[in-house]
Design an enzyme around this catalytic site. Structure first.
Site, short mmCIF file in Angstrom:
data_model
loop_
_atom_site.label_atom_id
_atom_site.label_comp_id
_atom_site.label_asym_id
_atom_site.label_seq_id
_atom_site.Cartn_x
_atom_site.Cartn_y
_atom_site.Cartn_z
N TYR A 145 5.04 -62.74 -41.55
CA TYR A 145 4.29 -63.92 -41.98
C TYR A 145 2.81 -63.56 -41.98
O TYR A 145 2.33 -62.92 -41.04
CB TYR A 145 4.56 -65.08 -41.01
CG TYR A 145 3.75 -66.33 -41.30
CD1 TYR A 145 4.01 -67.12 -42.41
CD2 TYR A 145 2.72 -66.72 -40.43
CE1 TYR A 145 3.27 -68.27 -42.66
CE2 TYR A 145 1.98 -67.88 -40.68
CZ TYR A 145 2.27 -68.65 -41.80
OH TYR A 145 1.53 -69.79 -42.04
N ASP A 240 -1.72 -56.36 -41.08
CA ASP A 240 -2.07 -57.70 -40.64
C ASP A 240 -1.99 -57.71 -39.11
O ASP A 240 -0.91 -57.79 -38.53
CB ASP A 240 -1.12 -58.72 -41.26
CG ASP A 240 -1.47 -60.15 -40.82
OD1 ASP A 240 -2.35 -60.30 -39.95
OD2 ASP A 240 -0.86 -61.09 -41.35
N LYS A 268 -7.10 -65.04 -34.43
CA LYS A 268 -6.68 -65.37 -33.07
C LYS A 268 -7.65 -64.88 -31.98
O LYS A 268 -8.64 -65.54 -31.70
CB LYS A 268 -5.25 -64.86 -32.84
CG LYS A 268 -4.30 -65.51 -33.88
CD LYS A 268 -2.86 -65.46 -33.49
CE LYS A 268 -1.96 -65.86 -34.64
NZ LYS A 268 -1.27 -67.12 -34.51
N1 PMP Z 1 -0.99 -63.32 -40.00
C1 PMP Z 1 -0.21 -63.32 -38.92
C2 PMP Z 1 0.43 -62.05 -38.47
C3 PMP Z 1 -0.01 -64.51 -38.20
O1 PMP Z 1 0.78 -64.50 -37.12
C4 PMP Z 1 -0.65 -65.68 -38.65
C5 PMP Z 1 -0.49 -67.02 -37.92
N2 PMP Z 1 0.36 -67.08 -36.90
C6 PMP Z 1 -1.45 -65.63 -39.78
C7 PMP Z 1 -1.61 -64.43 -40.43
C8 PMP Z 1 -2.15 -66.85 -40.30
O2 PMP Z 1 -3.16 -67.21 -39.44
P1 PMP Z 1 -3.70 -68.73 -39.43
O3 PMP Z 1 -2.60 -69.57 -38.85
O4 PMP Z 1 -4.92 -68.65 -38.56
O5 PMP Z 1 -4.03 -69.09 -40.83
#
Ligand code: PMP
Length: 432
Positions: A145, A240, A268
């Site tokens: 994701y 990512d 994060k």
């Molecule tokens: N990339 C990863 C690996 C994530 O775990 C997340 C959210 N959990 C995101 C992107 C998206 O981040 P956000 O919820 O801050 O938009």
């Protein structure tokens, strides 16, 4: 039984004014049943709800809170920054300080752009990769994701080269078709797709340690293999590291596994619990970004003064010696404790862990990709989740998420969690 009366009242009110009563779907307990618990405050590793119940928290706001809740350094930095002004829409010194620290610690990042969420980071990194290569196609892994970016909310369609099909209404099929899917941990599948379409592919984006189908580490040699394949076809490799950045080590997964991508996305932890994201990488690719280059991306609150000082305080705490050893030890203690509890109760589980992130999968077989993760028994997870919640331990309300340990957790809290798990696993075994 714990009382959740006030929580239920507030959630009923929330349902009247917000879809599903929440501002982000997984909070709604859809994966485990029941109503979400409305929280009031937190400190260290302990969350308190609106009915006065307390929980040792292993959600950690889905990853950012590696120092625990409301750490003094972060709170102080945010309060002081707020008093100086919450947003200027003009450069500030702290942005450069945070950017410098990111460049210093994350091997692939020579230059970086700060944004306000992980979604914004991945969306922008993909646009940059497309602008840089002049190609349109994107490859992603099934089960990874990257936020709610249109072209990434796709599921595997049919066909040898698996074109994506939208997995949410509102995403044009033409957009989803620009995304190709491959299984995580399968370098041969990537090779096959590249042999067919490699010259048209702008980037391959993946979580180097998967965290959004539960935690799945990269198989031995997998990251090296995909690095080599993407390089051969001139495909921009994007790690990512929104979860793994500063979580599995100061330099993220790329440092831990010794594989350097072209671009990296972060979020994060580098916001210390405030809204943030970042993407960065090779200087020649980043030079394509506006205002230096032609690829446009902007943000009113990008590099926000509160988020920036919160992130800086978090990163500075993580630079202290011994910090990651401590996280490793606490993570190992939790994973072992939960696995032992399951074993004693005769409940088959697989425990996957990288540092302070882990998942207990209710399955007998090794979990190495989305297909194996999905064969976990989500009903058993739900029974375990509710039994743990009742005992005061807050885990993610879904089998397919990570549990996070923070520096605020103590070995005693984790031991208590393992003891609670022993009782909870018996319930799981009885539930069938
Ligand atoms: N990339 C990863 C690996 C994530 O775990 C997340 C959210 N959990 C995101 C992107 C998206 O981040 P956000 O919820 O801050 O938009």
């Amino acid at each position: 039984m714990r009382s959740h009366d006030r929580s239920k009242e507030l959630f009923a009110e929330a349902l009247e004014v917000m879809p599903g009563g929440v501002n982000s779907p997984v909070r709604a307990f859809g994966g485990v049943g029941g109503d979400p618990i409305v929280m009031r405050k937190a400190k260290g590793a302990v969350l308190a709800d609106v009915d006065g119940n307390e929980y040792v928290d292993f959600v950690s706001s889905w990853g950012p809170l590696i120092l625990g809740h409301a750490p003094e350094t972060v709170v102080k930095a945010v309060c002081e920054a707020a008093a100086r002004g919450t947003s200027f829409g003009a450069p500030t010194e702290a942005e450069t300080t945070l950017a410098r620290k990111i460049c210093e610690h994350v091997p692939s990042i020579e230059r970086v752009r700060l944004v306000s969420s992980g979604t914004e980071a991945t969306m922008s990194a993909i646009r940059l990769a497309r602008g840089y290569t002049g190609r349109d196609l994107v490859i992603k892994c099934e089960g990874c994701y990257h936020g709610h970016v249109d072209g990434l909310l796709v599921q595997a369609g049919s066909g040898l080269t698996t074109f994506g099909a939208p997995n949410s209404p509102g995403i044009p099929a033409a957009q989803a078709e620009q995304t190709l899917l491959v299984p995580f941990n399968d370098a041969d599948a990537l090779k096959t797709v590249c042999e067919e379409r490699g010259e048209d592919v702008a980037c391959f984006i993946l979580e180097p340690v998967a965290g959004n189908m539960g935690v799945i580490p990269p198989a031995e040699g997998y990251l090296q293999a995909i690095r080599e394949i993407t390089q051969r076809y001139g495909i921009v490799l994007i790690f990512d590291e929104v979860i793994t950045g500063f979580r599995v080590g100061l330099g993220g997964a790329q440092s831990r596994y010794g594989v350097t991508p072209d671009l990296t996305t972060l979020g994060k932890i580098i916001g210390g619990g405030l809204p943030v994201g970042a993407y960065g990488g090779r200087a020649d690719i980043m030079a394509e970004l506006s205002p230096e280059g032609p690829v446009y991306q902007a943000g009113t609150l990008s590099g926000n003064p509160l988020a920036t000082v919160a992130g800086l305080a978090a990163v500075e705490a993580l630079e202290q010696p011994g910090v990651y050893d401590k996280l490793e030890a606490l993570g190992a203690q939790l994973a072992q404790g939960l696995a032992q509890a399951a074993k004693d109760a005769g409940v088959p589980v697989r425990s996957n862990r990288v540092g302070s992130m882990m998942t207990i999968f209710f399955t007998e077989e090794p979990v190495t990709d989305y297909a194996t993760a999905k064969r976990s028994n989500a009903d058993r997870y739900a029974a375990y989740f509710h039994a743990m919640l009742e005992r005061g331990f807050y885990f993610a309300p879904s089998q397919f998420e990570a549990a996070f340990v923070s520096l605020a957790h103590t070995p005693e809290q984790i031991e208590a969690c393992a003891n609670a798990a022993s009782e909870s696993m018996k319930k799981v075994a009885n539930a069938g």
